[in-house]
Design a protein around this motif. Structure first.
Motif, short mmCIF file in Angstrom:
data_model
loop_
_atom_site.label_atom_id
_atom_site.label_comp_id
_atom_site.label_asym_id
_atom_site.label_seq_id
_atom_site.Cartn_x
_atom_site.Cartn_y
_atom_site.Cartn_z
N GLY A 1 4.58 -10.73 5.44
CA GLY A 1 4.31 -12.08 4.94
C GLY A 1 3.01 -12.18 4.17
O GLY A 1 2.46 -13.26 4.00
N ILE A 2 2.47 -11.06 3.76
CA ILE A 2 1.25 -11.06 2.94
C ILE A 2 1.40 -10.04 1.82
O ILE A 2 2.29 -9.19 1.86
N LYS A 3 0.48 -10.11 0.85
CA LYS A 3 0.53 -9.20 -0.29
C LYS A 3 -0.04 -7.83 0.08
O LYS A 3 -0.98 -7.73 0.89
N VAL A 4 0.53 -6.81 -0.51
CA VAL A 4 0.01 -5.45 -0.34
C VAL A 4 -0.48 -4.97 -1.70
O VAL A 4 0.31 -4.87 -2.64
N HIS A 5 -1.77 -4.75 -1.83
CA HIS A 5 -2.33 -4.35 -3.12
C HIS A 5 -2.90 -2.94 -3.13
O HIS A 5 -3.09 -2.35 -4.16
N GLN A 6 -3.25 -2.46 -1.93
CA GLN A 6 -3.95 -1.18 -1.87
C GLN A 6 -3.22 -0.21 -0.96
O GLN A 6 -2.61 -0.62 0.03
#
Lengths: 635, 160
Positions: A153-158
Motif C-alpha cells: 500500500g505504499i510506493k517502492v522507489h529504491q
C-alpha cells in the motif's frame, strides 16, 4: 524498513515521504525472482507476489497470449511459454551483457534475434517488436515493484538488487539499467552469496569464515567469505554452471521411464512427475510417481553422482582459502533435498545453517542491505572486498601462459612483469592478454591483443619491456606495456563488454583440473623446445665466434650433438629433447670453459664486458640460471 | 621502495605483525572506492590497490621476509651457492625420474618441505637476532626454488 510504521507529523515533509515509500531487496534470479522488505519489527520478509507465492518465475511473455501489445510476467507467462515459445522469454538473466555474436547466444534458446550492429542481444517478439535483455529484466523488476506496492500500500522507489558474484562489469551495468527502466533507484548491486550471509545476520557482530553453498535449478555456486568487523572479504569463488536440481529431475525421470517408450511427450511428463516426486521425497520416505513406487533411497542413489560433483568445486575453493570454515549457509531450492544436506554436512564436517528458506534467503539479505542503506546511520553498511574469479596472464614463447594476477586475488590489484626480446634487433612485441587457469594460451580465453612497437634494436635479451596489469574494483582490466630504455609505451583497457559468463568460467576452471596432466606434458615439451633452441643458438654463435678454440674432432662432436638436438626438437618427446640437451651440454662443456676463460681474459684487458654475457655460460649453468630467473617474483 | 609495513601501520619484523588483519579492515573501510564520494574514486582505487598488495605481501611468510630484507637493503642480486644450485638440479632430476616411473611423490615432497621449513626457521633466527642479513637473503632466495618444486608436486597430486 522502520519508517514504514512511523506516524507522520503534519508539516514534516521528510517524515511523510519516509512513511509512503519503501526500499526493497530484489533477487533477480535466472529461474525465479523475489522481493523482500524489512518491516517495523526489523525482520526481513519476502512478499507474496505471484498467485500467493513469493516466487515470481522470471518469465516474460510479449503480446498475443495476453492480448495485443501486452506484457505478462510470472506464472501466467510461464503457462504461455509452450504455445508461444518465441514470444515468451525464459531465463533472460543468461543473456545479460552478452553479445549477439556470441555463439552461446544462439545455442541457448528458440528465440528470434534481431540483426544489428549494436552487438547487444535483441529478441524479436510479438509480430516484430524488438526487446533487449535489459528491457525484459526491467519487466520482471517492474512486476515485482508494482506487486510489492499493491501488497504494502505504499510506493517502492529504491532497491538493492542481487547479482552473481561472477557477474562482470557489463552484466552489472545491464542489471542496474534494468532497475532504472523499472522506475527504481538502485541503491547497490549486492553479490548473492553476500546477501545470503547478511540474511543470516552475519553482520558487524559476527566473525569467521563462511561458505555459501548455492545449488539452484541449473547452477551450482560456492563462495567462501571471511567476515570480520563488518568487512566481507570474498576469499574464493567457484562452481559448476551446468549442475542443479533440473539434473536431479532428469536422473529420476530416467528411472520412471525404464521399460517405457521415450517419446518427447512422455519424457516431459516423466520429468514433471520426477520433479514432484523429488519434492515429496524431501518429507516422505516413499511416494508414487508416473504409476511407480519411488523410495527416497532410490532417488538418492540416482542423484548421488550429481551431488558429488559439487565436492570438486568446494574442495578447490577450500584449498584456495587454506582454512577451515566456521559455518555453511545453504542457498537455492535444491538444497532442500536431504541427501544434499547430508553431503554438505559430510563435506564441511558440520551441520549447515538452513533456518531460512533457501529460495528466499538472497532476497531477504538484499532487503536487510536496503534497510541498512536507507537507515539513519550508514556506518552499519558492510564493505565487500571482492576477488578476480579467474587468473589473468600473457602469452609467452611457445604459446605458454604467464599468469600475472592469480585467481582469487583481492581487487583492485596490479602486477608487473618484465619481458625481453627473443630475436636480435627485434623492434616490436606482441602483447596477448588471456584469462584462465590452463597452461597453454589456446586453452584460455583471449581478452585482447596489441603490439608494442618502437623498441630500440638491441641484441636478443637486452630490451626490457615491463607489462603492467591493473584490475579495478569493478573487475575491469587495463594493460600497459613499457620499454624501459626509451620509455615507449602502449596501453589498452580490456572492457569485458561481452565478458565471461558463469558457464564459461566454470568450464574453464573444470577443464584446468581435467587437463592438468595433459598441460604439464605440453608445457614440458614446449619448455624443453624453447630451451633447446636457445642453447643451439648460443652454441652455434660461440662456435662461429670462437671456433678457433676447438680441435676438429671436438667441433665435429659438437656439431653432431647440435644436429641430434635439432632432430629431437622436431619431434614431440620431451624426454628425448632433454637428454639431447644434456649430451650437447656434456660435449661442449670444455669448449664453454675455454670461451669463458677467454671472455674473462678480455674483460680484464678492458674489453667491453657485455661481450661476455650469459650466452657464454655452459648450457647447464645457463639452465640453473634461468630456472632461478623464471621464479623471480613478478612484483 | 615503498614500506608496506608502514602503509599498513604495523611494525617491521620477520613474524606476522600483530593486529595486521584489523589494520587492513580499518584502512579498507576508509580507502575502498565503494566508500568514498565519486570524485575520489580514482585515487581511492590506487590506494586500495597498494593496500591489497601490501596486505598480500605481509600475510605471506616468505614475501614478508623478502620485503623486510629489501627494506634493509638486501635484495636483487643474490649469489646462490654452487652447492645449492647443484642440489636443485639433483632434486629436480629425482622428481622427473619419480614422475616418469609413476612413483608416489609424497616422500620427495616431504623432504623438500622440511628443507623449506628449516631454511625459513634459519632466516627467522638470523633476522630476529640481527645477524648476517646477507646470509638471510641468500637463504630466502632458496624459498622460490622450494615453492616451485612443491607446486609441481601438488599439481600432480591434485589430479589424483
Amino acid at each position: 524498513m522502520p519508517a514504514l510504521f512511523q506516524i507522520s507529523e503534519p508539516g514534516a515533509s521528510h517524515a511523510k515521504e519516509a512513511c509512503t515509500t519503501a526500499a526493497v531487496g530484489i533477487d533477480l534470479g535466472t529461474t525465479n525472482s523475489l522481493v523482500g522488505i524489512v518491516l517495523g519489527d526489523g525482520k526481513p520478509r519476502a512478499l507474496a507476489v505471484d498467485e500467493g507465492s513469493t516466487l515470481l518465475p522470471s518469465v516474460v511473455h510479449y503480446g498475443e497470449g495476453g492480448g495485443p501489445g501486452s506484457v505478462v510476467v510470472g506464472r501466467a507467462a510461464r503457462r504461455l511459454a509452450a504455445d508461444f515459445p518465441r514470444d515468451t522469454i525464459v531465463s533472460v538473466k543468461r543473456f545479460m551483457g552478452r553479445s549477439s555474436a556470441d555463439p552461446e547466444t544462439k545455442r541457448l534458446s528458440p528465440y528470434r534475434f534481431a540483426e544489428g550492429a549494436s552487438g547487444v542481444v535483441r529478441f524479436v517478439v510479438d509480430g516484430g517488436r524488438i526487446v533487449n535483455p535489459v528491457e525484459v529484466s526491467a519487466e520482471i523488476l517492474r512486476a515485482l515493484r508494482t506487486r510489492a506496492e499493491e501488497r504494502l500500500g505504499i510506493k517502492v522507489h529504491q532497491a538493492v538488487i542481487t547479482v552473481p558474484a561472477y557477474f562482470d562489469d557489463a552484466q552489472r551495468q545491464a542489471t542496474k539499467e534494468a532497475g532504472r527502466l523499472a522506475g527504481l533507484e538502485v541503491l547497490r548491486l549486492l553479490n548473492e552469496p553476500t546477501a545470503a550471509a547478511l540474511a543470516y545476520g552475519l553482520d558487524k557482530r559476527s566473525r569467521g569464515m563462511f561458505a555459501v553453498y548455492d545449488l539452484g535449478g541449473g547452477t551450482f555456486d560456492i563462495s567462501i567469505l571471511q567476515l570480520q568487523e563488518g568487512v566481507f572479504e570474498v576469499k574464493a569463488v567457484g562452481g559448476d554452471s551446468a549442475l542443479g536440481g533440473d539434473d536431479f529431475d532428469r536422473a529420476l525421470a530416467e528411472i520412471l521411464l525404464q521399460g517405457r517408450e521415450h517419446t518427447p511427450r512422455l519424457v516431459r511428463e516423466a520429468i514433471d512427475a520426477a520433479k514432484q516426486a523429488k519434492e515429496e521425497l524431501t518429507r516422505a520416505e516413499v511416494t508414487e510417481a508416473f504409476g511407480k513406487r519411488v523410495t527416497r533411497p532410490q532417488l538418492e542413489e540416482a542423484i548421488r553422482p550429481l551431488i558429488e560433483k559439487t565436492g570438486l568445486a568446494v574442495r578447490r575453493a577450500l584449498k584456495d582459502v587454506g582454512q577451515k570454515v566456521d559455518g555453511v549457509i545453504l542457498v537455492g531450492g535444491s538444497t532442500r533435498v536431504p541427501a544434499v544436506r547430508r553431503y554438505v554436512a559430510e563435506l564441511f564436517g558440520m551441520e549447515p545453517l538452513a533456518d531460512i528458506d533457501p529460495d528466499e534467503v538472497v532476497a531477504l539479505g538484499a532487503a536487510v542491505q536496503a534497510n541498512l542503506l536507507t537507515a539513519e546511520s550508514p556506518q552499519h553498511d558492510v564493505l565487500l572486498l571482492d576477488v578476480a574469479p579467474l587468473s589473468l596472464g600473457l602469452e609467452t614463447m611457445g604459446g605458454l601462459v604467464e599468469k600475472l594476477i592469480l585467481r582469487n586475488t583481492t581487487i583492485p590489484a596490479n602486477a608487473t612483469q618484465e619481458f625481453t626480446t627473443f630475436a636480435d634487433a627485434q623492434t616490436g612485441m606482441d602483447i596477448h592478454v588471456v584469462q584462465g587457469e590452463r597452461e597453454l594460451v589456446k586453452d584460455c580465453r583471449s581478452l585482447a591483443k596489441f603490439t608494442l612497437s618502437g623498441i630500440p634494436p638491441l641484441p636478443a635479451g637486452f630490451a626490457r619491456v615491463a607489462v603492467t596489469f591493473q584490475v579495478d574494483a569493478d573487475g575491469i582490466l587495463s594493460v600497459t606495456a613499457k620499454e624501459q630504455l626509451t620509455g615507449v609505451s602502449q596501453s589498452i583497457t580490456v572492457k569485458p563488454s561481452h565478458g565471461l559468463t558463469d558457464e564459461e568460467i566454470e568450464r574453464m576452471l573444470l577443464a584446468s583440473i581435467e587437463h592438468a596432466e595433459e598441460d604439464v606434458q605440453a608445457r614440458l615439451l614446449i619448455d624443453n623446445r624453447v630451451e633447446a633452441q636457445r642453447i643451439v643458438k648460443a652454441v652455434e654463435k660461440q662456435v662461429e665466434n670462437n671456433g678457433d678454440l676447438l680441435e676438429p674432432h671436438e667441433r665435429e662432436e659438437i656439431e653432431n650433438a647440435v644436429a641430434d638436438l635439432k632432430g629431437a626438437v622436431a619431434g614431440s618427446d620431451h624426454h628425448k629433447i632433454k637428454s639431447e640437451i644434456e649430451r650437447l651440454d656434456k660435449v661442449s662443456a670444455d669448449f664453454a670453459k675455454r670461451v669463458m676463460d677467454r671472455g674473462i681474459e678480455r674483460a680484464l684487458k678492458g674489453h667491453a664486458v657485455d661481450e661476455f654475457d650469459k650466452g657464454e655460460l655452459s648450457p647447464h649453468a645457463q639452465k640453473a640460471y634461468s630456472a632461478l630467473q623464471d621464479t623471480e617474483d613478478p612484483a | 621502495m615503498l614500506d608496506k609495513f608502514a602503509l599498513l601501520g604495523v611494525p617491521q619484523g620477520f613474524d606476522e605483525p600483530p593486529g595486521i588483519d584489523e589494520k587492513f579492515r580499518e584502512l579498507s573501510r576508509k580507502m575502498h572506492p565503494d566508500r568514498v564520494p565519486p570524485k575520489q574514486r580514482v585515487k581511492a582505487a590506487g590506494q586500495m590497490t597498494a593496500l591489497n598488495d601490501a596486505y598480500k605481501t605481509l600475510k605471506d611468510p616468505v614475501r614478508r621476509a623478502e620485503h623486510f630484507l629489501t627494506l634493509k637493503g638486501f635484495s636483487g642480486e643474490v649469489k646462490m651457492s654452487p652447492e645449492f644450485l647443484q642440489q636443485t638440479l639433483d632434486d629436480r632430476e629425482e622428481l622427473d625420474e619419480a614422475k616418469a616411473s609413476g612413483k608416489p611423490l609424497q616422500d620427495l615432497a616431504r623432504s623438500v618441505r622440511e628443507k623449506r621449513d628449516q631454511t625459513l626457521a634459519q632466516v627467522r633466527e638470523i633476522v630476529t637476532k640481527n645477524g648476517d642479513l646477507e646470509k638471510a637473503a641468500e637463504l630466502l632466495a632458496r624459498m622460490k626454488y622450494y615453492a616451485r618444486y612443491l607446486d609441481e608436486v601438488e599439481g600432480r597430486e591434485a589430479e589424483v
